[in-house]
Motif scaffolding. Sequence first.
Motif, PDB file in Angstrom:
ATOM      1  N   UNK A 222     -25.318 120.675  -6.658  1.00 39.37           N
ATOM      2  CA  UNK A 222     -25.431 119.736  -5.550  1.00 39.37           C
ATOM      3  C   UNK A 222     -24.097 119.621  -4.856  1.00 39.37           C
ATOM      4  N   UNK A 223     -24.150 119.304  -3.578  1.00 36.86           N
ATOM      5  CA  UNK A 223     -22.913 119.182  -2.810  1.00 36.86           C
ATOM      6  C   UNK A 223     -22.193 117.907  -3.195  1.00 36.86           C
ATOM      7  N   UNK A 224     -20.892 117.857  -2.979  1.00 28.34           N
ATOM      8  CA  UNK A 224     -20.066 116.720  -3.364  1.00 28.34           C
ATOM      9  C   UNK A 224     -19.818 115.816  -2.170  1.00 28.34           C
ATOM     10  N   UNK A 225     -20.118 114.535  -2.367  1.00 28.75           N
ATOM     11  CA  UNK A 225     -19.879 113.578  -1.298  1.00 28.75           C
ATOM     12  C   UNK A 225     -18.426 113.221  -1.132  1.00 28.75           C
ATOM     13  N   UNK A 226     -17.587 113.505  -2.138  1.00 26.58           N
ATOM     14  CA  UNK A 226     -16.169 113.157  -2.011  1.00 26.58           C
ATOM     15  C   UNK A 226     -15.446 114.056  -1.011  1.00 26.58           C
ATOM     16  N   UNK A 227     -16.131 115.124  -0.532  1.00 24.10           N
ATOM     17  CA  UNK A 227     -15.549 115.961   0.522  1.00 24.10           C
ATOM     18  C   UNK A 227     -15.912 115.451   1.917  1.00 24.10           C
ATOM     19  N   UNK A 228     -16.728 114.410   1.990  1.00 26.83           N
ATOM     20  CA  UNK A 228     -17.154 113.829   3.265  1.00 26.83           C
ATOM     21  C   UNK A 228     -15.960 113.152   3.944  1.00 26.83           C
ATOM     22  N   UNK A 229     -15.618 113.528   5.180  1.00 33.26           N
ATOM     23  CA  UNK A 229     -14.459 112.908   5.871  1.00 33.26           C
ATOM     24  C   UNK A 229     -14.596 111.400   6.011  1.00 33.26           C
ATOM     25  N   UNK A 230     -15.819 110.907   6.232  1.00 30.23           N
ATOM     26  CA  UNK A 230     -16.017 109.463   6.377  1.00 30.23           C
ATOM     27  C   UNK A 230     -15.697 108.758   5.064  1.00 30.23           C
ATOM     28  N   UNK A 231     -16.126 109.334   3.956  1.00 25.29           N
ATOM     29  CA  UNK A 231     -15.843 108.758   2.640  1.00 25.29           C
ATOM     30  C   UNK A 231     -14.346 108.797   2.349  1.00 25.29           C
ATOM     31  N   UNK A 232     -13.698 109.918   2.641  1.00 23.68           N
ATOM     32  CA  UNK A 232     -12.258 110.059   2.390  1.00 23.68           C
ATOM     33  C   UNK A 232     -11.480 109.028   3.197  1.00 23.68           C
TER      34      UNK A 232
ATOM     35  N   UNK B 131      -8.108 102.266  -6.948  1.00 22.05           N
ATOM     36  CA  UNK B 131      -8.762 103.510  -6.547  1.00 22.05           C
ATOM     37  C   UNK B 131     -10.217 103.542  -6.999  1.00 22.05           C
ATOM     38  N   UNK B 132     -10.498 103.113  -8.239  1.00 20.26           N
ATOM     39  CA  UNK B 132     -11.873 103.115  -8.740  1.00 20.26           C
ATOM     40  C   UNK B 132     -12.755 102.166  -7.932  1.00 20.26           C
ATOM     41  N   UNK B 133     -12.222 100.968  -7.652  1.00 21.57           N
ATOM     42  CA  UNK B 133     -12.991 100.007  -6.869  1.00 21.57           C
ATOM     43  C   UNK B 133     -13.261 100.497  -5.460  1.00 21.57           C
ATOM     44  N   UNK B 134     -12.251 101.119  -4.852  1.00 18.56           N
ATOM     45  CA  UNK B 134     -12.418 101.638  -3.485  1.00 18.56           C
ATOM     46  C   UNK B 134     -13.434 102.769  -3.462  1.00 18.56           C
ATOM     47  N   UNK B 135     -13.336 103.667  -4.404  1.00 15.31           N
ATOM     48  CA  UNK B 135     -14.282 104.783  -4.449  1.00 15.31           C
ATOM     49  C   UNK B 135     -15.709 104.292  -4.625  1.00 15.31           C
ATOM     50  N   UNK B 136     -15.883 103.309  -5.488  1.00 15.05           N
ATOM     51  CA  UNK B 136     -17.234 102.814  -5.767  1.00 15.05           C
ATOM     52  C   UNK B 136     -17.831 102.139  -4.537  1.00 15.05           C
ATOM     53  N   UNK B 137     -17.076 101.245  -3.902  1.00 12.11           N
ATOM     54  CA  UNK B 137     -17.604 100.534  -2.740  1.00 12.11           C
ATOM     55  C   UNK B 137     -17.798 101.468  -1.545  1.00 12.11           C
ATOM     56  N   UNK B 138     -16.876 102.432  -1.370  1.00 10.44           N
ATOM     57  CA  UNK B 138     -17.041 103.402  -0.275  1.00 10.44           C
ATOM     58  C   UNK B 138     -18.247 104.298  -0.530  1.00 10.44           C
ATOM     59  N   UNK B 139     -18.484 104.624  -1.791  1.00 13.00           N
ATOM     60  CA  UNK B 139     -19.656 105.425  -2.134  1.00 13.00           C
ATOM     61  C   UNK B 139     -20.940 104.665  -1.802  1.00 13.00           C
ATOM     62  N   UNK B 140     -21.003 103.375  -2.170  1.00 10.77           N
ATOM     63  CA  UNK B 140     -22.187 102.586  -1.864  1.00 10.77           C
ATOM     64  C   UNK B 140     -22.395 102.458  -0.355  1.00 10.77           C
ATOM     65  N   UNK B 141     -21.300 102.221   0.365  1.00  9.12           N
ATOM     66  CA  UNK B 141     -21.406 102.082   1.823  1.00  9.12           C
ATOM     67  C   UNK B 141     -21.862 103.386   2.463  1.00  9.12           C
ATOM     68  N   UNK B 142     -21.296 104.494   2.015  1.00 10.79           N
ATOM     69  CA  UNK B 142     -21.656 105.796   2.592  1.00 10.79           C
ATOM     70  C   UNK B 142     -23.090 106.173   2.245  1.00 10.79           C
ATOM     71  N   UNK B 143     -23.527 105.882   1.028  1.00 12.64           N
ATOM     72  CA  UNK B 143     -24.896 106.200   0.640  1.00 12.64           C
ATOM     73  C   UNK B 143     -25.906 105.325   1.377  1.00 12.64           C
ATOM     74  N   UNK B 144     -25.517 104.092   1.690  1.00  5.34           N
ATOM     75  CA  UNK B 144     -26.400 103.233   2.483  1.00  5.34           C
ATOM     76  C   UNK B 144     -26.574 103.799   3.884  1.00  5.34           C
TER      77      UNK B 144
END
Length: 343
Positions: A23-33, A82-95
Motif C-alpha cells: 500500500x502507498x504511504x500517506x507520510x509522503x503526502x505533501x499536505x500531511x508533511x 512529534x507523535x501527537x502531531x503525526x497522529x492528529x495530522x493523520x486523522x485530519x488528512x484521513x478525514x
Amino acid sequence: MVVYRRLLLIIVAFLCFVACIGASDGDADPIYIDCVEQCEKTGCVGAKCFQHCNMTSDGKSVGDPWYLQEPLYIKWKKWDCLSGCRYQCMLAREEEREKAGGAPVKYHGKWPLKRAFGIEEPVAVALAALNLAVQFHGWVSFYILVNYKLPLRPTRQTYYEYTGLCHVYGTLSMNFLFWSAVYHSRDVEMTERLNYTSAAALLGFSLIVAIFRAFNVRSEATRVMVAAPVIAFITTHILYLNCYHFDYGLNMKVCFILAVAQLLVWVVWAGVSNHPSSWKIRLVAIEECLIIFFQMYDFPPFWGCLDARAISHAIAIPISYIWWSFIHDDSGYRTSALLKKTK
C-alpha cells in the motif's frame, strides 16, 4: 484428505502471491508533511493543541539542559510533540480523504488507527492479552496434568517425552504475546525489536517441536543434531536484527519461511498418523494459514480499529486453545502407550 491437501497447497500459493501486494504511504503526502511541520512550530492542529510541543509535563522548557528534563521512563509513557502531531495530522488528512472519496493509506508503515486511553492499537492489545491468558491456562493445565494426574516414572519424571519442550514452548509463547501487547500499545524502537525477535524465536522453536513430534525424535543425540542448526540460525538472525541492521522485510521473510515449514511438517504428520487427535492439528493448520494470510495481506482497518493484526490475534485465540488441547491428548496417548510397553 486429497481435497484437504490440495486446498492447503492453493492457500500457500495464494499467500506467496499476496505477499507482494503493498500500500502507498500517506507520510509522503505533501499536505500531511506540511501539517506536521506547522504543528511542530505552533503546537496545534486545528483546534487541537499540544502542551508538550514547547513544555514538558512538569512545566520545564524543552530547551532546558538534560538534567532538568524528565527521566526517560516518564517520557516513554507519554506522547511527545512529534507523535501527537503525526497522529492528529493523520486523522485530519484521513478525514479529508474520506470526504473526497479516497481510500485510507498507510502512514509510516502503519494504517491509521484510532487510539484509546493512549493505546495505539487497543483491539490488538486486548486480543493479545486474551490470547496470553489462554496460553497461560493451557500451559498450567498441562503442567498439572503431566505431574499430578498422569502416572509418573519411578524416578518421578513424566512418561511424556516432550514435557520439557512443551514447557519451553509455553514460555516462549507467553513471552511473545506479552511483548506483542506492549508493542501494539506503544510502537517505539525497543518494543518493535522485542516483538519481532520474540516472534522469530517462537517460530524457530515451534519448528523444532514439530520435527521432534512428527518424526518421534526421542534420542538426545539426535535432538541436539536436529535442533542445533535451527537454534544457530535463529540466534544469528536475532543478533543480526538487533546488533547490525533491523531489516523488517528480512524478518518477515524468515518468519514466513519458519511458519510455513512447521505448518507443512504438522500437515504431513496429521495426514499419515493414526493419532486419535490428529484432526485438531488439521484444524490448527487451517487457522494458521488464515493467520499467515492476514499477516501478509495487510488491508485498511474496519471502523478505524480492526486491522489485519487484530484479526490475526483473534484467530490465534482458538488456535492456542486447540493446540494445548492436542498437547493434553497427546500426553495421555503417549503415556498410555509407554505404560503398555512396560507391562
